[in-house]
Design an enzyme around this catalytic site. Structure first.
Site, short mmCIF file in Angstrom:
data_model
loop_
_atom_site.label_atom_id
_atom_site.label_comp_id
_atom_site.label_asym_id
_atom_site.label_seq_id
_atom_site.Cartn_x
_atom_site.Cartn_y
_atom_site.Cartn_z
N ARG A 2 0.83 -1.20 0.00
CA ARG A 2 0.00 0.00 0.00
C ARG A 2 0.87 1.26 0.00
O ARG A 2 0.73 2.14 0.84
CB ARG A 2 -0.93 0.02 1.22
CG ARG A 2 -1.77 -1.23 1.39
CD ARG A 2 -3.21 -1.03 0.97
NE ARG A 2 -3.91 -0.10 1.79
CZ ARG A 2 -4.62 -0.45 2.86
NH1 ARG A 2 -4.71 -1.69 3.24
NH2 ARG A 2 -5.25 0.46 3.54
N ARG A 6 -3.84 7.56 -0.11
CA ARG A 6 -4.40 8.89 0.18
C ARG A 6 -3.45 9.86 0.86
O ARG A 6 -3.71 11.04 0.93
CB ARG A 6 -5.67 8.71 1.04
CG ARG A 6 -6.85 8.21 0.23
CD ARG A 6 -7.96 7.73 1.13
NE ARG A 6 -7.53 6.53 1.83
CZ ARG A 6 -8.31 5.83 2.66
NH1 ARG A 6 -9.51 6.23 2.93
NH2 ARG A 6 -7.84 4.75 3.24
N ARG A 15 -8.25 10.34 -7.27
CA ARG A 15 -9.43 9.80 -6.59
C ARG A 15 -10.61 10.78 -6.55
O ARG A 15 -11.74 10.37 -6.30
CB ARG A 15 -9.05 9.34 -5.18
CG ARG A 15 -8.42 7.97 -5.14
CD ARG A 15 -9.47 6.85 -5.25
NE ARG A 15 -10.08 6.59 -3.95
CZ ARG A 15 -11.29 6.97 -3.60
NH1 ARG A 15 -12.04 7.63 -4.45
NH2 ARG A 15 -11.76 6.70 -2.41
N TYR A 127 -12.53 -11.99 4.76
CA TYR A 127 -13.41 -10.94 4.25
C TYR A 127 -14.73 -11.51 3.75
O TYR A 127 -15.79 -10.92 3.94
CB TYR A 127 -12.71 -10.15 3.12
CG TYR A 127 -11.67 -9.20 3.67
CD1 TYR A 127 -12.05 -7.94 4.15
CD2 TYR A 127 -10.34 -9.56 3.75
CE1 TYR A 127 -11.11 -7.07 4.67
CE2 TYR A 127 -9.39 -8.70 4.27
CZ TYR A 127 -9.79 -7.46 4.73
OH TYR A 127 -8.86 -6.60 5.27
#
Ligand code: CP3
Length: 324
Positions: A2, A6, A15, A127
């Site tokens: 990652r 952001r 984004r 998940y």
């Protein structure tokens, strides 16, 4: 892991125009954001921009990303739901991933290697069963302890899908492959072996022929290193909750390690970040086979200058280590 995200204004600008899932499915934009950390931070490797959960969508589990992360509105918790999952042809189901890899290889033109990745079966199953991110994984553990055969059937299908998916990434041009078993650290050694390691090994056995180095990351691996040693990978990604030198000693000289700065250490002022980096490189011992990395994903509110300070410190102390 990652490394795009952001915390970078260049990423946030992209984004503003597209949702996260749209971004993953748009090869030109996905390649653009994957390259941002190379330009801004100066890191040594690029990682494919995608998400570990997209393959589950391709297996038939509709996925959404909301304000509080990923969500599967129809969790998979019984034999009938497992039966409905399909093992997709990756080229048909996830063509955008391979196109992103091809664009990245072309644009990188040898400047840095490209890492592809997938979620490991246990983490992907977490998940699917929980329906999203979880704190205590009670649904997953309930299934594991009351209906292990159902969980095994799910893991089996995810394993088959993942093998094809990673082979196709290598064929498209990924030069290393990382398996994220982020949540397998919630298991004790016996259960880790049965519900995670066995499936990881099936994947690494199937990929060995591709000649691509394999990396395995778990969060909370300190109690599982003896098991992880058997996973058949080349590199073990370590979280920050263990001494990197002690972990290397336990894993032995045949395995490289990646890690392991606490992502929150990047909240410190640059001078203290430099000191934290220095300590890890020193503890890792100077022998070849340490890839400096964070112990988990970078946090969205990390000041980008702090990430840059970390990379500069790695260059400074890593070089000293090499010439010593
Ligand atoms: O390093 C990179 O730049 C590669 C891209 C990458 C992403 N996800 C992009 C992403 C990789 C390697 C992943 C892996 C991933 N995804 C993992 C394993 C690694 C880990 O962190 O343990 C997991 C568990 C996921 C699932 C996932 N995706 C979650 C839980 C979330 C929400 C977290 C959050 O911060 O909102 C995501 C979203 C996600 N995946 C983002 C990115 C850049 C943030 C999306 C955005 O809002 O723009």
């Amino acid at each position: 892991m990652r490394q795009a995200g952001r915390y970078m204004k260049e990423y946030r600008e992209v984004r503003e125009r597209v949702s996260f899932i749209e971004l993953c499915k748009n090869p030109e934009l996905a390649a653009e954001v994957a390259l941002q950390p190379l330009d801004v931070l100066g890191v040594d490797a690029a990682i494919l921009f995608s998400d570990i959960l997209l393959i589950l969508e391709a297996m038939g589990a509709p996925l959404e990303f909301g304000e509080d992360g990923p969500r599967f509105d129809s969790p998979v918790r019984d034999a009938a739901a497992v039966e409905r999952l399909r093992v997709p042809d990756p080229a048909e189901a996830l063509p955008f991933v391979f196109e992103t890899i091809r664009i990245l290889r072309r644009e990188l033109a040898g400047r840095a290697p490209l890492i592809g990745f997938a979620g490991a079966p246990f983490t992907l199953a977490s998940y699917l069963v929980e329906g999203g991110t979880s704190k205590n994984f009670l649904e997953l553990k309930r299934l594991m302890f009351t209906e292990p055969a159902v969980l095994h059937a799910m893991l089996e299908k995810i394993t088959l899908a993942t093998i094809e998916y990673l082979k196709a990434q290598a064929e498209a041009g990924a030069q290393a492959l990382q398996l994220f078993d982020t949540w397998a650290g919630i298991l004790g050694p016996g259960d880790y072996r049965e519900f995670a390691l066995e499936y990881t090994k099936r994947i690494t056995d199937s990929l060995r022929g591709s000649g691509v180095p394999l990396i395995l990351f778990l969060k909370g691996s300190a109690g599982l290193l003896d098991e992880i040693k058997e996973a058949g990978v080349d590199v073990v990604g370590l979280d920050w909750k263990q001494d990197i030198g002690a972990a290397r000693a336990r894993l032995g000289p045949g395995l490289a390690v990646q890690g392991n700065l606490d992502p929150c250490a990047l909240y410190q002022p640059p001078e203290r970040i430099r000191e934290s980096v220095r300590r890890i490189i020193e503890r890792a011992g100077g022998a070849p086979g340490h890839i400096f990395n964070l112990g988990h994903g970078i946090l969205p509110d990390t000041p980008v200058e702090h990430a840059i300070a970390m990379v500069e410190a790695v260059r400074e102390f890593g070089r000293r280590g090499k010439s010593a």
